[in-house]
Write a protein that holds these residues in place. Sequence first.
Motif, mmCIF file in Angstrom:
data_model
loop_
_atom_site.group_PDB
_atom_site.id
_atom_site.type_symbol
_atom_site.label_atom_id
_atom_site.label_comp_id
_atom_site.label_asym_id
_atom_site.label_seq_id
_atom_site.Cartn_x
_atom_site.Cartn_y
_atom_site.Cartn_z
ATOM 1 N N UNK A 115 -3.059 -3.459 -4.672
ATOM 2 C CA UNK A 115 -3.446 -4.358 -5.480
ATOM 3 C C UNK A 115 -2.808 -4.316 -6.938
ATOM 4 N N UNK A 116 -2.179 -5.241 -7.438
ATOM 5 C CA UNK A 116 -1.362 -5.013 -8.526
ATOM 6 C C UNK A 116 -1.920 -4.344 -9.730
ATOM 7 N N UNK A 117 -3.491 -4.655 -9.760
ATOM 8 C CA UNK A 117 -4.124 -4.037 -11.039
ATOM 9 C C UNK A 117 -4.157 -2.544 -11.069
ATOM 10 N N UNK A 118 -3.792 -1.752 -9.730
ATOM 11 C CA UNK A 118 -3.700 -0.420 -9.639
ATOM 12 C C UNK A 118 -2.551 0.053 -10.832
ATOM 13 N N UNK A 119 -1.754 -0.598 -11.065
ATOM 14 C CA UNK A 119 -0.545 -0.140 -11.719
ATOM 15 C C UNK A 119 -0.281 -0.915 -13.175
ATOM 16 N N UNK A 120 -1.206 -1.399 -13.719
ATOM 17 C CA UNK A 120 -1.319 -2.019 -15.114
ATOM 18 C C UNK A 120 -1.059 -1.131 -16.118
ATOM 19 N N UNK A 121 -1.834 -0.001 -15.972
ATOM 20 C CA UNK A 121 -1.641 0.942 -17.122
ATOM 21 C C UNK A 121 -0.349 1.598 -17.123
ATOM 22 N N UNK A 122 0.296 2.069 -15.717
ATOM 23 C CA UNK A 122 1.477 2.731 -15.956
ATOM 24 C C UNK A 122 2.586 1.791 -15.854
ATOM 25 N N UNK A 123 2.602 0.455 -15.506
ATOM 26 C CA UNK A 123 3.883 -0.167 -15.273
ATOM 27 C C UNK A 123 4.058 -1.368 -16.075
ATOM 28 N N UNK A 153 11.748 7.164 7.434
ATOM 29 C CA UNK A 153 11.513 7.192 6.279
ATOM 30 C C UNK A 153 11.389 5.809 5.397
ATOM 31 N N UNK A 154 10.940 4.749 6.305
ATOM 32 C CA UNK A 154 11.246 3.505 5.528
ATOM 33 C C UNK A 154 9.963 3.485 4.674
ATOM 34 N N UNK A 155 10.095 2.506 3.707
ATOM 35 C CA UNK A 155 8.663 2.382 2.884
ATOM 36 C C UNK A 155 8.049 1.097 3.120
ATOM 37 N N UNK A 156 6.789 0.596 3.123
ATOM 38 C CA UNK A 156 6.445 -0.769 3.405
ATOM 39 C C UNK A 156 5.267 -1.074 2.669
ATOM 40 N N UNK A 157 5.603 -1.620 1.422
ATOM 41 C CA UNK A 157 4.251 -1.892 0.607
ATOM 42 C C UNK A 157 3.704 -3.377 1.272
ATOM 43 N N UNK A 158 2.279 -3.164 1.361
ATOM 44 C CA UNK A 158 1.857 -4.133 1.878
ATOM 45 C C UNK A 158 0.857 -4.908 0.854
#
Length: 345
Positions: free
Chosen positions: A281-289, A239-244
């Motif tokens: 890509x960091x832009x995916x999370x701009x609105x939420x984070x 169950x490890x998570x790997x943000x690439x």
Amino acid sequence: MTDATNNTRILLAARPHGEPTSEHFTVESVPVPEPADGEVLLRTIYLSLDPYMRGRMSAAKSYAAPVELGAVMEGGTVAEVVESRDPGLTPGDIVLAYTGWQAYGVAPARHVRKLDPAQAPISTALGVLGMPGFTAYAGLLEIGRPQPGETVVVAAAAGPVGSAVGQIARIKGARAVGIAGGPDKVAWLEELGFDVALDHRSPTFADDLEAAVPDGIDVYFENVGGHVWDAVLPRLNTYARVPVCGLVAHYNDTELPPGPDRSSRLMSTILTKSLTVRGFIQTEFVKTHHASFQSEAAGWLSDGSLRHREDVVDGLEQAPEAFAGLLKGKSFGKLLVRVGEDPTS
């Protein structure tokens, strides 16, 4: 109007096949541009150099369009408003923009963000409080989701993204293991409070990593690839998570690496250990984070929980050489080019 008449800018002259060199860039001097209604003329103070720019130099299909040959190289900037044709900004304001590798640029006022020099040094808007810091924050907390007591490992840990990842992991109660290149960078990670700091250039690196993670790895924040990933993969927990986030070890590759095709081993490990491997890509999370990042990161920076380091090169003409060095791991901290005088320092 500005008193300056000439604008120095750096253009993409050719697409690299392998490592970028000075031959792939052209330096030219042109008249300073004039802003139209709704635009501002900006004088660049700091230019950010980041690994993603290597992808912009290539015509290969990617998540963003490449820089066209003969166009100004792209890049984030902190700049001073010289002339404004928009009521929301006045000369002397300091803004975050995206005007690229040039001394002066014009941008729509709606595309820049005014900075408060009293809150933090303006250069941090390109580093710990900017895109790299947000990349670390969003990738770690949304994809990695470290829990108290878990082990988080991050590659390129002395860089602006990796150093933030490790420190945020610690803030969230996780154990942070940082991997960097060279004793100076390892010492810096120890100073930042990483639980363990490892040198990937050491001949005993794989054994050192095994000893550093006796209970395995729960989150691996990938910035590099290469032999670091090879050492990490067998030590990932179920169950490890790997943000690439990046694969800087491969950005200058011109062909597939030698050796057998190991994709079946990777897929088997993903299956049998129920791994989550997610590129982002960091832009995916701009609105939420982004709003929570701005609030939390500013507080952590203020109270000393989140520290940063900058590697500042003077002179726009030094950008090509500094960028080539970045891809080889020569920079130490957030790499910036000081293009012009900082009126706030």
